[in-house]
Design a protein around this motif. Structure first.
Motif, PDB file in Angstrom:
ATOM      1  N   UNK A   1       0.862  -1.185   0.000  1.00  0.00           N
ATOM      2  CA  UNK A   1       0.000   0.000   0.000  1.00  0.00           C
ATOM      3  C   UNK A   1       0.899   1.237   0.000  1.00  0.00           C
ATOM      4  N   UNK A   2       0.745   2.134  -0.967  1.00  0.00           N
ATOM      5  CA  UNK A   2       1.549   3.370  -0.964  1.00  0.00           C
ATOM      6  C   UNK A   2       1.242   4.222   0.278  1.00  0.00           C
ATOM      7  N   UNK A   3       2.232   4.962   0.755  1.00  0.00           N
ATOM      8  CA  UNK A   3       2.023   5.849   1.896  1.00  0.00           C
ATOM      9  C   UNK A   3       0.886   6.811   1.612  1.00  0.00           C
ATOM     10  N   UNK A   4       0.009   6.983   2.574  1.00  0.00           N
ATOM     11  CA  UNK A   4      -1.095   7.922   2.452  1.00  0.00           C
ATOM     12  C   UNK A   4      -2.264   7.414   1.619  1.00  0.00           C
ATOM     13  N   UNK A   5      -2.142   6.210   1.056  1.00  0.00           N
ATOM     14  CA  UNK A   5      -3.181   5.695   0.157  1.00  0.00           C
ATOM     15  C   UNK A   5      -4.502   5.462   0.889  1.00  0.00           C
ATOM     16  N   UNK A   6      -4.449   4.831   2.054  1.00  0.00           N
ATOM     17  CA  UNK A   6      -5.684   4.523   2.787  1.00  0.00           C
ATOM     18  C   UNK A   6      -6.415   5.803   3.192  1.00  0.00           C
ATOM     19  N   UNK A   7      -5.666   6.820   3.603  1.00  0.00           N
ATOM     20  CA  UNK A   7      -6.298   8.091   3.957  1.00  0.00           C
ATOM     21  C   UNK A   7      -6.959   8.713   2.729  1.00  0.00           C
ATOM     22  N   UNK A   8      -6.275   8.615   1.598  1.00  0.00           N
ATOM     23  CA  UNK A   8      -6.817   9.181   0.356  1.00  0.00           C
ATOM     24  C   UNK A   8      -8.074   8.437  -0.080  1.00  0.00           C
ATOM     25  N   UNK A   9      -8.093   7.122   0.095  1.00  0.00           N
ATOM     26  CA  UNK A   9      -9.297   6.346  -0.210  1.00  0.00           C
ATOM     27  C   UNK A   9     -10.452   6.837   0.657  1.00  0.00           C
ATOM     28  N   UNK A  10     -10.180   7.073   1.939  1.00  0.00           N
ATOM     29  CA  UNK A  10     -11.212   7.586   2.838  1.00  0.00           C
ATOM     30  C   UNK A  10     -11.725   8.949   2.405  1.00  0.00           C
ATOM     31  N   UNK A  11     -10.808   9.823   1.995  1.00  0.00           N
ATOM     32  CA  UNK A  11     -11.196  11.161   1.555  1.00  0.00           C
ATOM     33  C   UNK A  11     -12.027  11.116   0.268  1.00  0.00           C
ATOM     34  N   UNK A  12     -11.723  10.168  -0.594  1.00  0.00           N
ATOM     35  CA  UNK A  12     -12.388  10.104  -1.894  1.00  0.00           C
ATOM     36  C   UNK A  12     -13.516   9.084  -1.937  1.00  0.00           C
ATOM     37  N   UNK A  13     -13.871   8.508  -0.793  1.00  0.00           N
ATOM     38  CA  UNK A  13     -14.839   7.417  -0.789  1.00  0.00           C
ATOM     39  C   UNK A  13     -16.213   7.815  -1.328  1.00  0.00           C
ATOM     40  N   UNK A  14     -16.568   9.072  -1.237  1.00  0.00           N
ATOM     41  CA  UNK A  14     -17.876   9.495  -1.756  1.00  0.00           C
ATOM     42  C   UNK A  14     -17.763  10.146  -3.126  1.00  0.00           C
ATOM     43  N   UNK A  15     -16.572  10.201  -3.663  1.00  0.00           N
ATOM     44  CA  UNK A  15     -16.368  10.836  -4.961  1.00  0.00           C
ATOM     45  C   UNK A  15     -16.464   9.811  -6.084  1.00  0.00           C
ATOM     46  N   UNK A  16     -17.037  10.234  -7.182  1.00  0.00           N
ATOM     47  CA  UNK A  16     -17.017   9.392  -8.380  1.00  0.00           C
ATOM     48  C   UNK A  16     -16.415  10.174  -9.540  1.00  0.00           C
ATOM     49  N   UNK A  17     -15.694  11.238  -9.199  1.00  0.00           N
ATOM     50  CA  UNK A  17     -15.047  12.053 -10.227  1.00  0.00           C
ATOM     51  C   UNK A  17     -13.947  11.239 -10.902  1.00  0.00           C
ATOM     52  N   UNK A  18     -13.880  11.357 -12.186  1.00  0.00           N
ATOM     53  CA  UNK A  18     -12.914  10.603 -12.989  1.00  0.00           C
ATOM     54  C   UNK A  18     -11.484  10.798 -12.482  1.00  0.00           C
ATOM     55  N   UNK A  19     -11.101  12.028 -12.184  1.00  0.00           N
ATOM     56  CA  UNK A  19      -9.725  12.289 -11.762  1.00  0.00           C
ATOM     57  C   UNK A  19      -9.412  11.680 -10.394  1.00  0.00           C
ATOM     58  N   UNK A  20     -10.411  11.555  -9.518  1.00  0.00           N
ATOM     59  CA  UNK A  20     -10.188  10.937  -8.213  1.00  0.00           C
ATOM     60  C   UNK A  20      -9.972   9.434  -8.356  1.00  0.00           C
ATOM     61  N   UNK A  21     -10.781   8.801  -9.192  1.00  0.00           N
ATOM     62  CA  UNK A  21     -10.620   7.370  -9.431  1.00  0.00           C
ATOM     63  C   UNK A  21      -9.286   7.114 -10.126  1.00  0.00           C
ATOM     64  N   UNK A  22      -8.944   7.964 -11.082  1.00  0.00           N
ATOM     65  CA  UNK A  22      -7.664   7.830 -11.794  1.00  0.00           C
ATOM     66  C   UNK A  22      -6.495   7.936 -10.816  1.00  0.00           C
ATOM     67  N   UNK A  23      -6.612   8.818  -9.834  1.00  0.00           N
ATOM     68  CA  UNK A  23      -5.544   8.983  -8.836  1.00  0.00           C
ATOM     69  C   UNK A  23      -5.318   7.689  -8.061  1.00  0.00           C
ATOM     70  N   UNK A  24      -6.404   7.034  -7.658  1.00  0.00           N
ATOM     71  CA  UNK A  24      -6.286   5.795  -6.891  1.00  0.00           C
ATOM     72  C   UNK A  24      -5.738   4.654  -7.754  1.00  0.00           C
ATOM     73  N   UNK A  25      -6.233   4.542  -8.980  1.00  0.00           N
ATOM     74  CA  UNK A  25      -5.754   3.500  -9.888  1.00  0.00           C
ATOM     75  C   UNK A  25      -4.266   3.701 -10.180  1.00  0.00           C
TER      76      UNK A  25
END
Length: 155
Positions: A38-62
């Motif tokens: 798991x990259x550093x900060x990834x889990x926190x970022x998933x939590x922050x973006x959990x309600x987002x369906x914006x293309x750029x947010x999903x692209x960031x996680x992928x």
């Protein structure tokens, strides 16, 4: 005690590939490395973006899990929203050390969706409604700090 290596002069990348069992998987015709950590900060970022369906947010996680250009390649290959959620769930499990199958990842996404926790992409009207202000009045933070004091007359 000195650490023993197999070749004596191996690089960190070669060592880590051997230790972590680096492998690849072909997803929608694109060969990707199976996430090993798991990259550093990834889990926190998933939590922050959990309600987002914006293309750029999903692209960031992928991108964080599978590398640059993978999201665009999958999108170009016709991958849909729930496929992305399934691959993301699978990748997160692999990265955290859980050997989850694609079927198990899909089942987890379906379960989250049935509980209302997986967010489907909002339609146009929903996106517009999210950006509109509510128009309600704001509440004062403290009456003492916003109240005016009465001045006495000198009379």
């Amino acid at each position: 005690m000195t650490a023993r290596t197999t070749t004596g002069n191996e690089s960190w990348d070669a060592f880590w590939a051997e230790v972590s069992g680096a492998r690849t998987e072909t997803i929608r015709g694109i060969e990707v490395q199976v996430p090993r950590d798991i990259p550093f900060g990834f889990e926190e970022r998933v939590g922050e973006l959990s309600t987002s369906s914006a293309r750029e947010d999903i692209a960031e996680l992928i991108t964080a899990l599978f590398g640059p250009d993978v999201f665009d390649a999958w999108a170009d290959a016709g991958m849909g929203y729930y496929e992305l959620l399934t691959v993301l769930t699978w990748g997160m499990a692999q990265a955290s050390g859980t050997d989850m199958s694609f079927a198990e990842a899909y089942q987890a996404v379906k379960e989250l969706d049935s509980e209302g926790k997986a967010q489907s992409p909002p339609n146009r009207a929903a996106r517009r409604a999210q950006s509109k202000p509510t128009g309600g009045p704001s509440k004062p933070t403290s009456r003492a700090s916003t109240a005016s004091t009465r001045k006495r007359s000198a009379g």
